[in-house]
Design an enzyme around this catalytic site. Structure first.
Site, PDB file in Angstrom:
ATOM      1  N   ASP A   1      -6.807  -3.745  -7.360  1.00  0.00           N
ATOM      2  CA  ASP A   1      -7.327  -4.322  -6.116  1.00  0.00           C
ATOM      3  C   ASP A   1      -7.579  -5.806  -6.349  1.00  0.00           C
ATOM      4  O   ASP A   1      -7.783  -6.233  -7.492  1.00  0.00           O
ATOM      5  CB  ASP A   1      -8.625  -3.630  -5.684  1.00  0.00           C
ATOM      6  CG  ASP A   1      -8.957  -3.979  -4.237  1.00  0.00           C
ATOM      7  OD1 ASP A   1      -8.449  -3.298  -3.335  1.00  0.00           O
ATOM      8  OD2 ASP A   1      -9.685  -4.963  -4.005  1.00  0.00           O
TER       9      ASP A   1
ATOM     10  N   ARG B   1      -4.002   6.212   0.351  1.00  0.00           N
ATOM     11  CA  ARG B   1      -4.510   7.386   1.052  1.00  0.00           C
ATOM     12  C   ARG B   1      -3.511   8.133   1.921  1.00  0.00           C
ATOM     13  O   ARG B   1      -3.786   9.252   2.348  1.00  0.00           O
ATOM     14  CB  ARG B   1      -5.728   6.984   1.888  1.00  0.00           C
ATOM     15  CG  ARG B   1      -6.973   6.880   1.029  1.00  0.00           C
ATOM     16  CD  ARG B   1      -8.170   6.558   1.863  1.00  0.00           C
ATOM     17  NE  ARG B   1      -7.910   5.332   2.613  1.00  0.00           N
ATOM     18  CZ  ARG B   1      -8.835   4.433   2.907  1.00  0.00           C
ATOM     19  NH1 ARG B   1     -10.074   4.633   2.557  1.00  0.00           N
ATOM     20  NH2 ARG B   1      -8.523   3.358   3.584  1.00  0.00           N
TER      21      ARG B   1
ATOM     22  N   TYR C   1     -14.549 -12.924   0.880  1.00  0.00           N
ATOM     23  CA  TYR C   1     -15.345 -11.758   0.436  1.00  0.00           C
ATOM     24  C   TYR C   1     -16.601 -12.221  -0.296  1.00  0.00           C
ATOM     25  O   TYR C   1     -17.691 -11.687  -0.093  1.00  0.00           O
ATOM     26  CB  TYR C   1     -14.508 -10.842  -0.466  1.00  0.00           C
ATOM     27  CG  TYR C   1     -13.569  -9.926   0.304  1.00  0.00           C
ATOM     28  CD1 TYR C   1     -14.062  -8.992   1.208  1.00  0.00           C
ATOM     29  CD2 TYR C   1     -12.200  -9.986   0.128  1.00  0.00           C
ATOM     30  CE1 TYR C   1     -13.205  -8.146   1.915  1.00  0.00           C
ATOM     31  CE2 TYR C   1     -11.332  -9.144   0.831  1.00  0.00           C
ATOM     32  CZ  TYR C   1     -11.849  -8.232   1.728  1.00  0.00           C
ATOM     33  OH  TYR C   1     -11.003  -7.398   2.426  1.00  0.00           O
TER      34      TYR C   1
ATOM     35  N   ARG D   1      -7.161  10.766  -7.305  1.00  0.00           N
ATOM     36  CA  ARG D   1      -8.404   9.999  -7.259  1.00  0.00           C
ATOM     37  C   ARG D   1      -9.613  10.926  -7.321  1.00  0.00           C
ATOM     38  O   ARG D   1     -10.616  10.611  -7.975  1.00  0.00           O
ATOM     39  CB  ARG D   1      -8.455   9.169  -5.973  1.00  0.00           C
ATOM     40  CG  ARG D   1      -7.766   7.801  -6.041  1.00  0.00           C
ATOM     41  CD  ARG D   1      -8.620   6.760  -6.753  1.00  0.00           C
ATOM     42  NE  ARG D   1      -9.982   6.748  -6.274  1.00  0.00           N
ATOM     43  CZ  ARG D   1     -10.389   6.180  -5.155  1.00  0.00           C
ATOM     44  NH1 ARG D   1      -9.551   5.532  -4.401  1.00  0.00           N
ATOM     45  NH2 ARG D   1     -11.657   6.240  -4.780  1.00  0.00           N
TER      46      ARG D   1
ATOM     47  N   ARG E   1       0.819  -1.224   0.000  1.00  0.00           N
ATOM     48  CA  ARG E   1       0.000   0.000   0.000  1.00  0.00           C
ATOM     49  C   ARG E   1       0.848   1.267   0.000  1.00  0.00           C
ATOM     50  O   ARG E   1       0.489   2.262   0.626  1.00  0.00           O
ATOM     51  CB  ARG E   1      -0.961   0.032   1.210  1.00  0.00           C
ATOM     52  CG  ARG E   1      -2.056  -1.000   1.171  1.00  0.00           C
ATOM     53  CD  ARG E   1      -3.208  -0.519   0.292  1.00  0.00           C
ATOM     54  NE  ARG E   1      -4.121  -1.616   0.041  1.00  0.00           N
ATOM     55  CZ  ARG E   1      -5.246  -1.827   0.716  1.00  0.00           C
ATOM     56  NH1 ARG E   1      -5.603  -0.993   1.647  1.00  0.00           N
ATOM     57  NH2 ARG E   1      -6.018  -2.834   0.418  1.00  0.00           N
TER      58      ARG E   1
HETATM   59  O1  CP3 Z   1       0.008   0.170  -3.135  1.00  0.00           O
HETATM   60  C1  CP3 Z   1      -0.442  -0.991  -3.162  1.00  0.00           C
HETATM   61  O2  CP3 Z   1      -0.208  -1.834  -2.280  1.00  0.00           O
HETATM   62  C2  CP3 Z   1      -1.212  -1.454  -4.399  1.00  0.00           C
HETATM   63  C3  CP3 Z   1      -2.580  -1.320  -4.353  1.00  0.00           C
HETATM   64  C4  CP3 Z   1      -3.503  -2.296  -3.623  1.00  0.00           C
HETATM   65  C5  CP3 Z   1      -4.808  -1.921  -3.299  1.00  0.00           C
HETATM   66  N1  CP3 Z   1      -5.473  -3.002  -2.825  1.00  0.00           N
HETATM   67  C6  CP3 Z   1      -5.355  -0.577  -3.498  1.00  0.00           C
HETATM   68  C7  CP3 Z   1      -6.468  -0.148  -2.635  1.00  0.00           C
HETATM   69  C8  CP3 Z   1      -3.358  -3.632  -3.264  1.00  0.00           C
HETATM   70  C9  CP3 Z   1      -2.124  -4.523  -3.369  1.00  0.00           C
HETATM   71  C10 CP3 Z   1      -4.616  -4.065  -2.753  1.00  0.00           C
HETATM   72  C11 CP3 Z   1      -4.893  -5.445  -2.335  1.00  0.00           C
HETATM   73  C12 CP3 Z   1      -6.009  -5.680  -1.418  1.00  0.00           C
HETATM   74  N2  CP3 Z   1      -7.298  -5.207  -1.475  1.00  0.00           N
HETATM   75  C13 CP3 Z   1      -5.941  -6.585  -0.337  1.00  0.00           C
HETATM   76  C14 CP3 Z   1      -4.726  -7.390   0.011  1.00  0.00           C
HETATM   77  C15 CP3 Z   1      -3.727  -6.542   0.697  1.00  0.00           C
HETATM   78  C16 CP3 Z   1      -4.031  -6.303   2.170  1.00  0.00           C
HETATM   79  O3  CP3 Z   1      -4.214  -5.156   2.528  1.00  0.00           O
HETATM   80  O4  CP3 Z   1      -4.047  -7.306   2.894  1.00  0.00           O
HETATM   81  C17 CP3 Z   1      -7.193  -6.609   0.281  1.00  0.00           C
HETATM   82  C18 CP3 Z   1      -7.583  -7.412   1.485  1.00  0.00           C
HETATM   83  C19 CP3 Z   1      -8.049  -5.738  -0.452  1.00  0.00           C
HETATM   84  C20 CP3 Z   1      -9.472  -5.452  -0.225  1.00  0.00           C
HETATM   85  C21 CP3 Z   1      -9.635  -4.002   0.049  1.00  0.00           C
HETATM   86  N3  CP3 Z   1      -9.678  -3.031  -0.931  1.00  0.00           N
HETATM   87  C22 CP3 Z   1      -9.682  -3.335   1.305  1.00  0.00           C
HETATM   88  C23 CP3 Z   1      -9.666  -4.021   2.645  1.00  0.00           C
HETATM   89  C24 CP3 Z   1      -9.750  -1.957   1.057  1.00  0.00           C
HETATM   90  C25 CP3 Z   1      -9.725  -0.816   2.044  1.00  0.00           C
HETATM   91  C26 CP3 Z   1     -11.057  -0.264   2.345  1.00  0.00           C
HETATM   92  C27 CP3 Z   1     -10.919   1.087   3.044  1.00  0.00           C
HETATM   93  O5  CP3 Z   1     -11.360   2.069   2.475  1.00  0.00           O
HETATM   94  O6  CP3 Z   1     -10.351   1.109   4.135  1.00  0.00           O
HETATM   95  C28 CP3 Z   1      -9.734  -1.795  -0.346  1.00  0.00           C
HETATM   96  C29 CP3 Z   1      -9.747  -0.517  -1.073  1.00  0.00           C
HETATM   97  C30 CP3 Z   1      -8.420  -0.082  -1.560  1.00  0.00           C
HETATM   98  N4  CP3 Z   1      -7.597  -0.873  -2.309  1.00  0.00           N
HETATM   99  C31 CP3 Z   1      -7.833   1.193  -1.402  1.00  0.00           C
HETATM  100  C32 CP3 Z   1      -6.618   1.165  -2.089  1.00  0.00           C
HETATM  101  C33 CP3 Z   1      -5.627   2.278  -2.276  1.00  0.00           C
HETATM  102  C34 CP3 Z   1      -8.457   2.373  -0.680  1.00  0.00           C
HETATM  103  C35 CP3 Z   1      -9.382   3.020  -1.648  1.00  0.00           C
HETATM  104  C36 CP3 Z   1      -9.565   4.460  -1.334  1.00  0.00           C
HETATM  105  O7  CP3 Z   1      -8.696   5.252  -1.710  1.00  0.00           O
HETATM  106  O8  CP3 Z   1     -10.594   4.793  -0.745  1.00  0.00           O
END
Ligand code: CP3
Length: 379
Positions: A106, A61, A181, A70, A57
């Site tokens: 994602d 954010r 999920y 975004r 990540r």
């Molecule tokens: O920089 C990076 O690591 C690459 C981008 C990335 C994202 N999601 C972007 C994202 C990666 C590798 C993921 C994988 C992902 N998504 C996982 C596995 C990694 C981990 O954290 O264990 C999981 C479980 C998800 C599912 C998911 N998607 C979650 C739990 C969330 C967060 C929800 C929140 O708002 O708290 C997302 C959304 C997400 N994926 C965001 C990002 C940058 C946030 C979106 C936003 O900007 O609002």
């Protein structure tokens, strides 16, 4: 499209760890001149001038420029716009001296691409409109074809060109995490319905995980064939599964994913949260690099994983919210413990927390390089 599992010339696939070799089937269009830097070499347990570092990540954010880019574009729409994917993937590289980029996408993107009705709700995570709980619903999960994700191919190709020698990491969601999920309908603490299916309907469970493995394979192949030089399988939520159940109900599917990627020769990383008891099995699944969260020190993780694996991790992301000197001390400890591994890629034990000061991550990347270079004898 050539199939790397069945090379048409009948030759055996190239072994996984073949640094500096020629590009494989499906990757022949890629430039041959890319150098394997510290990240790829550490993954392959080769000597490095300093410990490589990247942050899960690292895009997201915590960066004001991410929030700006975004704007009001919903997450899943952003993941389908190549220019935006490229911009967001590149943002952390302008701030941090990281040794790898991770593709901005994602884990649920391939599910959306095959028509699963889902959304990513800010502050919540992925939410599924019609959770998958019976054989009919599992049967409706169709395979992923490269044409389903043209924006991924386009964005990875652009990134490959823009990044030069810095490798791009592609990724996919692990089968347990995606199943959770889909079955729960959203994020879950105890994975109750998921485990009920795993224990109570093992055949249906196996069919679901097999389909998810095939989707992950297809999604990873798209990224690797377009230029990703390593892959990470995020089975983030598998840590709640006991080792015997992991071996029986998850391992065969993760193994299928890693072996399908083997012929490309790109390092394969396997990560989950709270997986201290599973580290050995996660290596056994076929990973070259086992990702470790912050709960198990890396010198202990070395004992839990078979020989022949590199480790990735594992500074507690919350340590970066403490004063810098505290974080620096903890980072030095991680580096010291990492020196007991055959190869070490420095990372956090999970993703960057949104409240993290980007300045702390910049200092951390520099510290990792400087301190580890001393030990590599290059200074
Ligand atoms: O920089 C990076 O690591 C690459 C981008 C990335 C994202 N999601 C972007 C994202 C990666 C590798 C993921 C994988 C992902 N998504 C996982 C596995 C990694 C981990 O954290 O264990 C999981 C479980 C998800 C599912 C998911 N998607 C979650 C739990 C969330 C967060 C929800 C929140 O708002 O708290 C997302 C959304 C997400 N994926 C965001 C990002 C940058 C946030 C979106 C936003 O900007 O609002």
């Amino acid at each position: 499209m050539p199939d790397v599992e069945n090379p048409q010339n009948g030759a055996a696939p190239r072994p996984a760890a073949a640094p500096g070799g020629t590009p494989d089937n499906g990757r022949a269009h890629l430039p041959a001149a890319r150098r394997d830097g510290p990240f790829l070499n550490a993954c392959r347990r080769l000597p490095v001038p300093h410990t490589p570092v990247w942050f899960m990540r690292q895009a997201g954010r915590s960066l004001p420029e991410y929030r700006e880019a975004r704007g009001t574009v919903p997450m899943l729409e952003a993941c389908a716009i190549p220019d935006l994917i490229v911009e967001i993937t590149m943002q952390p590289l302008r701030r941090y001296a990281v040794d790898a980029a991770i593709f901005f996408s994602d884990i649920v993107v391939p599910l959306k691409a095959i028509g699963v009705d889902l959304d990513i709700k800010p502050g919540v995570g992925p939410v599924i409109a019609e959770p998958i709980r019976d054989a009919a619903a599992v049967g409706r999960l169709r395979p992923l074809w490269p044409d389903d994700v043209p924006y991924v191919t386009e964005a990875v190709r652009s990134l490959e060109a823009e990044l030069g020698d810095i490798p791009l990491i592609g990724f996919a969601g692990g089968p347990f995490t995606l199943a959770s999920y889909l079955i729960e309908g959203g994020p879950s603490k105890n994975h109750e319905r998921t485990k009920a299916m795993m224990y109570g309907e093992p055949e249906l469970w196996a069919r679901l995980l097999d389909r998810l493995a095939d989707i992950a394979i297809a999604y990873l192949k798209v990224q690797v064939e377009a230029g990703a030089r390593a892959i990470q399988l995020f089975d983030s939520w598998v840590g709640g599964v006991a080792p015997a159940d992991y071996r029986r109900s998850v391992l065969p599917h993760s193994t299928k994913i890693f072996s399908a990627l083997e012929a490309y020769g790109v390092p394969r990383i396997h990560f989950g949260v709270g997986t201290g008891e599973l580290l050995g099995l996660m290596g056994e699944a076929g990973a070259d690099v086992v990702g470790v969260d912050w709960r198990v020190p890396l010198d202990e993780a070395v004992r839990r994983v078979d020989a022949g694996k590199a480790l990735q991790g594992n500074l507690d992301p919350a340590v970066l919210l403490a004063p810098w000197e505290i974080a620096a001390e903890r980072a030095r400890e991680v580096l010291a413990q990492g020196r007991t591994a055959e190869g070490h890629v420095f990372n956090l034990g999970h993703g960057v927390l949104p409240s993290t000061d980007p300045g702390a991550l910049a200092r951390l990347a520099d510290l990792v390089h400087e301190e580890s270079a001393v030990h590599a004898g290059t200074r």
